[in-house]
Every structure is written in C-alpha cells, then in structure tokens.
Design a protein around this motif. Structure first.
Motif, mmCIF file in Angstrom:
data_model
loop_
_atom_site.group_PDB
_atom_site.id
_atom_site.type_symbol
_atom_site.label_atom_id
_atom_site.label_comp_id
_atom_site.label_asym_id
_atom_site.label_seq_id
_atom_site.Cartn_x
_atom_site.Cartn_y
_atom_site.Cartn_z
ATOM 1 N N PHE A 97 0.842 -1.207 0.000
ATOM 2 C CA PHE A 97 0.000 0.000 0.000
ATOM 3 C C PHE A 97 0.871 1.248 0.000
ATOM 4 O O PHE A 97 1.819 1.374 0.787
ATOM 5 C CB PHE A 97 -0.921 0.009 1.215
ATOM 6 C CG PHE A 97 -1.708 1.284 1.356
ATOM 7 C CD1 PHE A 97 -2.882 1.466 0.652
ATOM 8 C CD2 PHE A 97 -1.257 2.307 2.183
ATOM 9 C CE1 PHE A 97 -3.596 2.645 0.759
ATOM 10 C CE2 PHE A 97 -1.974 3.481 2.305
ATOM 11 C CZ PHE A 97 -3.144 3.653 1.589
ATOM 12 N N ALA A 98 0.543 2.185 -0.886
ATOM 13 C CA ALA A 98 1.216 3.489 -0.930
ATOM 14 C C ALA A 98 0.168 4.550 -1.251
ATOM 15 O O ALA A 98 -0.542 4.428 -2.261
ATOM 16 C CB ALA A 98 2.315 3.499 -1.989
ATOM 17 N N PRO A 99 0.027 5.571 -0.405
ATOM 18 C CA PRO A 99 -1.002 6.586 -0.657
ATOM 19 C C PRO A 99 -0.706 7.398 -1.906
ATOM 20 O O PRO A 99 0.457 7.661 -2.242
ATOM 21 C CB PRO A 99 -0.956 7.465 0.600
ATOM 22 C CG PRO A 99 0.391 7.234 1.191
ATOM 23 C CD PRO A 99 0.774 5.827 0.836
ATOM 24 N N LEU A 100 -1.767 7.805 -2.590
ATOM 25 C CA LEU A 100 -1.647 8.643 -3.777
ATOM 26 C C LEU A 100 -1.680 10.120 -3.377
ATOM 27 O O LEU A 100 -2.144 10.461 -2.276
ATOM 28 C CB LEU A 100 -2.796 8.347 -4.745
ATOM 29 C CG LEU A 100 -2.805 6.947 -5.373
ATOM 30 C CD1 LEU A 100 -4.065 6.754 -6.211
ATOM 31 C CD2 LEU A 100 -1.559 6.712 -6.200
ATOM 32 N N PRO A 101 -1.211 11.017 -4.229
ATOM 33 C CA PRO A 101 -1.306 12.456 -3.912
ATOM 34 C C PRO A 101 -2.761 12.870 -3.719
ATOM 35 O O PRO A 101 -3.673 12.306 -4.324
ATOM 36 C CB PRO A 101 -0.693 13.126 -5.145
ATOM 37 C CG PRO A 101 0.169 12.086 -5.774
ATOM 38 C CD PRO A 101 -0.500 10.784 -5.501
#
Length: 480
Positions: A97-101
């Motif tokens: 999981f990696a948050p988006l802008p």
C-alpha cells in the motif's frame, strides 16, 4: 490478537473496535510512559477496516473523488465493498500500500476573499486513514490536556466558549488571541513524528503516517507538488495529527498552571506578588490565553507561545494575533464575547452573542438561496432555507442571541416575500397572502419557514475537565 478472522458484520465490527479502543485508552492512562507496539495488525484488522469504510461512505465527502476519480458510490456499486476491502487489506499486509497524492481544491476562507487549500485523498486512502485514526486516537486522547476542545470526541466549541466566559468573569480580563499562520500546511514532519514516537513504537504505523504526510498534492493546474511540511486539510487523519503537534502548546501552559497556579493559595500568592495568572483555551489551530494581570504580561505570554510553537515549524501570524481587553471584546468561534453594563443596573457582566461576521455569513447564505430556485415551488425554497437557519440557530442558541434571532427571522421573511413577488409578478399582494402567507408566515403545504425567533435560548454549562471520552463513560458532568 486474532487478526486473521473472517469479515464481521457491521454491528460486530463496531463492538469489536469499541472494545479494543477502550483497552488501548485504559492502558495509555494507566501507564503514561508506555509505548505501543504491534498496532499495524489492528490497522489491517477486518473490523477496523470495515468501520473505517462505513465512516468514509457515510461522510458527505463520499461523493467527492480523489485523483483516481473513484467515489464511494462507485466502489460500492461497481467494484463491490467486499472485494475492495479484501484487496486493500491484502495490500496493507503485504506492505504494497502506498497513498496517492491528494487532489487540491481551493475554497474561500470565511469572512474574506482569501482562499485556503483543501486536500482530497482517494477513497482507498481515506479508509486507511480512518482505520489509523481508530487505532491512534484512544492512545493520544489519554495524553491530551483538558484545555483542548477541537476535533476531539465528546468535546465541542461550546465547551471552549464556556471556559473563556468563566475565566473572563473571574478577573482574567486580558486576552491573547492567537492565530497560527497556515497551521495545517507548515507542521514539521520530523517534529510531529518525534512526538508520536513517545507513544507509538510500531515503525510500520509511523511509516504509514509519514507516507500520508509525504504523499504530495495534485494542484488544480495538474502539477504534482511534494509536501515537505504540513498535513493537507481534508484528510481524516489530519485533525488528529494537528492536535498531536499542537499539544506541545497545551502541555506547556498546563504544566505552568499545575505547578504554580493549580490551587487557590498559589493564585493568591502570585496575585500578592504582582505576578500574572493565565490559562490557555484551544480549539484546533485557534487559541486564546486568558490573563489575569497586565497588558505587559499578555505581551510576554504571546512571545512565550510563539517560542513554544517554533520547534514544530509553526509561527503566529503577526497581523491576526492580537491582545485585547474583555471590555473591548473578542471574536472566537463565531461568537462575540464582551463585558457590558447590564441594562438598568451598575453591574457589569460578560456576554456572548453571535459576531457580526457570523450574522453576515448567514445573511449572505439566505440571499444566495433566495436568488435561486425561482422556477421551483415555494416548498423547495423553504426547505433549503430551513436547513441553513436551523443549523445556524442550534449553534448560536447558547448565547445572548434572542435579538439576533428576531432580526434574522425578519430578514428571512422579507427575502422570502421578495422571492414570491419575483416568481409571481402578476399576482396581487392579496392573492399572495391568501395562498402563501397563512398567519402572515410563509407556508407551502406542510412546509413552513423556520422561525429563528422561536428557538429556545439555552445556557451552556461549563463542564470543566469532567468530559468523558467514548471509552471512559461517566454519569456525572455530561449534561449542560
């Protein structure tokens, strides 16, 4: 903990989350130095993700999409709730999981032409932020000071106003009105995470928080900007992170109060020696320092507050941070607080009533609504006006607002009649009165215009430090 359990029902998920939150809160209170490990498994827990999803879906912002263009309704009806949550949980557990802008949206600031930035995360990121908040909030609530009221469970603006009224009525006459310049945009990430490490030992949770802070912003011009500082407004986690950062100010003034002004004897001693007594009241990034002393004491405390905030990357706005006397009055959270002489007597009391800016804001809203919907039935106009009026009056019913409510009711009545005259230019006054004004009040079928003058004024009682959290319910001190 068994985090490999199948997906529970909504009711079981709420009960499980509340039970675990109560344990975290109790452990944090019992041991003020405890650092919590293995919290990441709770963030991935099906119950926490399900409760987080339900809160995101039930929020008004669910209709707004992030940079991926997906709303909560799209996820629910196209992708499917179960598949979405299962995929999200798998990505979290696999560390993919990696948050988006966040998507930038500039909105006008109240009471002026300036605009402020609102960051809109994707629904996927919002669910993870909601789960993080469910885990972190009970822990940090154990450390937050009673003088802080904004974005905390069980606390509201009226509690802050009631404390200011109490202090101003007991010789705390000088006021430092603090305004932190671009608070959400300038919080130092390193200092914030350092404060979180005092309680959180799970590096995976800290890494997740840091990832959200560094996610970046997709501007309205279509460019991606890095976020070196700050927590963009609009995220579910942002208010909690701001409170963690600003708690440095709460702790500084609370420690000074407890050590040198906590008892009546200590306060009498300071008064005899010509020393100031003071207390902080904070609501989110707005705060006041109530001072029983001189203007010079207030000036010194203003500099003290600025010095405390500086390590967090925050600074006071020179233009908006003011020092006033309670006889001059101050505006705080939409209210005007000022000491006046009571009519017919020589006694002076501190009164709270809606500020001019707050009244102008609701009048502007009534004007905007009454300029629209001319092709709709009167019931549509009345419904929209009632939503605005009732919300405004419920908030301001705890002040000396009767005269303002009377004026607002008359203003809205006149705007409604002007709308009717524009909608029916050929109708006579007699025809309009018979059809739409039974009892001289705008009515269309079962829909009646709300009358602010009939709103009951209720004095809000100061609850002090006896405000329970959802995890430590108390029978006493919870009513007005």
């Amino acid at each position: 903990m068994n985090t490999g359990a199948p997906w529970p029902t909504a009711e079981l998920a709420e009960a499980r989350v509340l039970g675990i939150q109560a344990k975290l809160h109790r452990w944090a209170i019992d041991d003020p130095t405890r650092r919590f490990d293995d919290l990441f498994n709770l963030v991935c827990d099906p119950a926490f993700l399900l409760v987080g999803w339900r809160r995101v879906r039930g929020n008004m912002g669910a209709r707004t999409a992030g940079v991926d263009g997906q709303t909560a309704a799209y996820i629910e009806w196209v992708r499917g709730e179960a598949a979405f949550l299962a995929e999200l949980r798998a990505d979290l557990k696999a560390r993919r999981f990696a948050p988006l802008p966040v998507r930038e949206r500039m909105i006008p600031k109240p009471g002026g032409r300036k605009r402020r930035r609102l960051g809109i995360p994707t629904v996927r990121d919002r669910v993870v932020q909601a789960a993080l908040k469910l885990v972190l909030e009970p822990i940090f609530e154990a450390d937050f000071q009673p003088c802080s009221y904004g974005f905390r469970p069980g606390r509201r603006a009226q509690d802050a106003l009631a404390e200011i009224h109490l202090l101003a009525s007991h010789s705390y006459e000088w006021v430092v009105e603090g305004d932190i310049e671009a608070c959400f945009d300038t919080i130092d990430h390193t200092a914030l995470l350092q404060r979180m490490r005092r309680r959180i030992g799970d590096k995976r949770v800290l890494g997740l928080v840091k990832a959200f802070c560094k996610a970046g912003i997709l501007t309205e011009a279509g460019q991606v900007q890095d976020t070196i500082t700050g927590t963009p407004q609009g995220g579910i986690l942002s208010p909690l992170l701001a409170n963690i950062a600003l708690s440095v100010l709460d702790e500084h003034f609370a420690e000074a109060w407890q050590q040198t002004m906590g008892t009546n004897a200590q306060r009498r001693t300071r008064k005899a020696r010509g020393l100031a007594r003071y207390r902080l009241v904070r609501y989110a990034d707005d705060f006041v320092v109530m001072v029983a002393g001189t203007r010079a004491d207030a000036e010194a405390l203003k500099g003290e507050a600025a010095a405390v905030l500086a390590p967090m990357g925050l600074r006071l706005s020179e233009a908006k941070t003011r020092i006033t006397h309670i006889d001059e009055g101050l505006d705080f959270l939409g209210y005007r607080m000022q000491r006046h002489q009571k009519r017919g007597t020589a006694k002076r009391y501190v009164y709270t009533y809606p500020s001019k800016n707050a009244l102008q804001a609701i009048k502007a809203k009534v004007r905007t609504i009454s300029r629209q919907n001319r092709n709709q039935p009167l019931a549509v106009l009345l419904h929209r006006l009632n939503l605005a009026l009732r919300g405004w009056c419920v908030y301001f019913r705890h002040g000396c607002s009767a005269r303002t409510f009377r004026y607002l009711g008359q203003f809205t009545w006149e705007r409604t009649l002007k709308w009717l005259r524009r909608k029916h230019p050929n109708a006579t006054w007699k025809q309009l009165r018979r059809r739409y004004l039974p009892g001289w009040w705008p009515t269309d079928g079962s829909v009646v215009l709300a009358n602010p003058e009939k709103v009951t004024i209720i004095r809000y009682r100061y609850r002090g430090a006896a405000i329970p959290t959802p995890w430590t319910p108390q029978a006493a001190g919870t009513t007005r």
